[in-house]
Design a protein around this motif. Structure first.
Motif, mmCIF file in Angstrom:
data_model
loop_
_atom_site.group_PDB
_atom_site.id
_atom_site.type_symbol
_atom_site.label_atom_id
_atom_site.label_comp_id
_atom_site.label_asym_id
_atom_site.label_seq_id
_atom_site.Cartn_x
_atom_site.Cartn_y
_atom_site.Cartn_z
ATOM 1 N N UNK A 1 40.868 44.511 73.926
ATOM 2 C CA UNK A 1 40.306 43.991 72.670
ATOM 3 C C UNK A 1 39.157 44.847 72.145
ATOM 4 N N UNK A 2 39.009 46.064 72.663
ATOM 5 C CA UNK A 2 37.868 46.896 72.273
ATOM 6 C C UNK A 2 37.879 47.200 70.769
ATOM 7 N N UNK A 3 39.026 47.536 70.200
ATOM 8 C CA UNK A 3 39.104 47.833 68.767
ATOM 9 C C UNK A 3 38.733 46.636 67.916
ATOM 10 N N UNK A 4 39.247 45.478 68.288
ATOM 11 C CA UNK A 4 38.937 44.244 67.562
ATOM 12 C C UNK A 4 37.452 43.910 67.675
ATOM 13 N N UNK A 5 36.872 44.179 68.845
ATOM 14 C CA UNK A 5 35.454 43.871 69.058
ATOM 15 C C UNK A 5 34.575 44.776 68.208
ATOM 16 N N UNK A 6 34.886 46.067 68.167
ATOM 17 C CA UNK A 6 34.126 46.979 67.300
ATOM 18 C C UNK A 6 34.252 46.549 65.839
ATOM 19 N N UNK A 7 35.460 46.194 65.425
ATOM 20 C CA UNK A 7 35.670 45.754 64.041
ATOM 21 C C UNK A 7 34.844 44.509 63.743
ATOM 22 N N UNK A 8 34.854 43.536 64.649
ATOM 23 C CA UNK A 8 34.060 42.323 64.467
ATOM 24 C C UNK A 8 32.569 42.667 64.377
ATOM 25 N N UNK A 9 32.101 43.517 65.284
ATOM 26 C CA UNK A 9 30.680 43.871 65.317
ATOM 27 C C UNK A 9 30.222 44.468 64.003
ATOM 28 N N UNK A 10 30.985 45.442 63.496
ATOM 29 C CA UNK A 10 30.562 46.149 62.286
ATOM 30 C C UNK A 10 30.907 45.423 60.990
ATOM 31 N N UNK A 11 32.032 44.724 60.948
ATOM 32 C CA UNK A 11 32.475 44.117 59.691
ATOM 33 C C UNK A 11 32.087 42.651 59.532
ATOM 34 N N UNK B 1 35.689 42.332 82.250
ATOM 35 C CA UNK B 1 34.801 42.442 81.099
ATOM 36 C C UNK B 1 34.107 43.803 81.069
ATOM 37 N N UNK B 2 33.933 44.280 79.889
ATOM 38 C CA UNK B 2 33.144 45.477 79.621
ATOM 39 C C UNK B 2 32.217 45.122 78.473
ATOM 40 N N UNK B 3 31.297 46.006 78.160
ATOM 41 C CA UNK B 3 30.289 45.691 77.155
ATOM 42 C C UNK B 3 30.166 46.832 76.153
ATOM 43 N N UNK B 4 29.985 46.457 74.891
ATOM 44 C CA UNK B 4 29.762 47.430 73.828
ATOM 45 C C UNK B 4 28.316 47.263 73.356
ATOM 46 N N UNK B 5 27.585 48.359 73.314
ATOM 47 C CA UNK B 5 26.191 48.382 72.871
ATOM 48 C C UNK B 5 26.116 49.145 71.558
ATOM 49 N N UNK B 6 25.579 48.494 70.529
ATOM 50 C CA UNK B 6 25.454 49.112 69.207
ATOM 51 C C UNK B 6 23.975 49.120 68.840
ATOM 52 N N UNK C 1 26.240 54.673 70.094
ATOM 53 C CA UNK C 1 26.688 53.390 70.600
ATOM 54 C C UNK C 1 27.519 53.693 71.842
ATOM 55 N N UNK C 2 27.650 52.712 72.706
ATOM 56 C CA UNK C 2 28.368 53.027 73.937
ATOM 57 C C UNK C 2 29.065 51.824 74.538
ATOM 58 N N UNK C 3 30.063 52.151 75.356
ATOM 59 C CA UNK C 3 30.779 51.181 76.167
ATOM 60 C C UNK C 3 30.161 51.249 77.555
ATOM 61 N N UNK C 4 29.948 50.113 78.179
ATOM 62 C CA UNK C 4 29.418 50.059 79.538
ATOM 63 C C UNK C 4 30.444 49.362 80.423
ATOM 64 N N UNK C 5 30.799 50.048 81.501
ATOM 65 C CA UNK C 5 31.766 49.531 82.465
ATOM 66 C C UNK C 5 31.054 49.361 83.804
ATOM 67 N N UNK C 6 30.927 48.123 84.280
ATOM 68 C CA UNK C 6 30.247 47.880 85.555
ATOM 69 C C UNK C 6 31.177 48.247 86.710
#
Length: 129
Positions: A78-88, A119-124, A103-108
């Motif tokens: 869902x990374x593409x959808x999440x970026x779209x939600x974040x910005x739009x 789960x992974x995390x997107x930081x903007x 901006x970055x993706x963080x993978x624990x």
């Protein structure tokens, strides 16, 4: 632009070479530079390190400045959808605006790249309007 799945290819190149990275943490990052007008952006896959003594052949060191970030949780699927939600959706409705930067993706350590289901995390980077 990642139109031809270039980002997964970056990871496929990096992962077999992780043993070459000294002082590595278990946290992996996908760093993105701000997109150009034509949609192109820089991308670097890598690991956090406590120090850099010598860079392995073909690898780069990027430092990420301290910023205020909006953080979004997602799965790889869902990374593409999440970026779209974040910005739009989220940014226009929030009291923040995008701040030029990385901006970055963080993978624990719990993230399993073979399934992408953890789960992974997107930081903007953001700043108050």
């Amino acid at each position: 632009k990642n139109e031809n799945k270039e980002i997964p290819e970056v990871w496929e190149t990096l992962l077999p070479r992780t043993g070459e990275i000294g002082h590595k943490s278990g946290t992996a990052y996908g760093l993105c530079t701000e997109a150009q007008a034509d949609g192109r952006f820089g991308y670097l896959a890598g690991f956090g390190v406590s120090e850099v003594e010598e860079l392995p052949e073909g690898m780069e060191e990027w430092s990420v400045p301290e910023e205020t970030y909006a953080v979004f949780t997602c799965e790889l699927s869902t990374i593409g959808e999440t970026y779209k939600y974040a910005f739009e959706t989220w940014l226009p409705q929030s009291e923040y605006r995008y701040k030029k930067g990385i901006d970055f993706e963080l993978y624990t350590e719990e993230f399993d790249p073979s399934t992408g289901e953890e789960s992974m995390f997107i930081y903007i980077p953001v700043e108050k309007k």
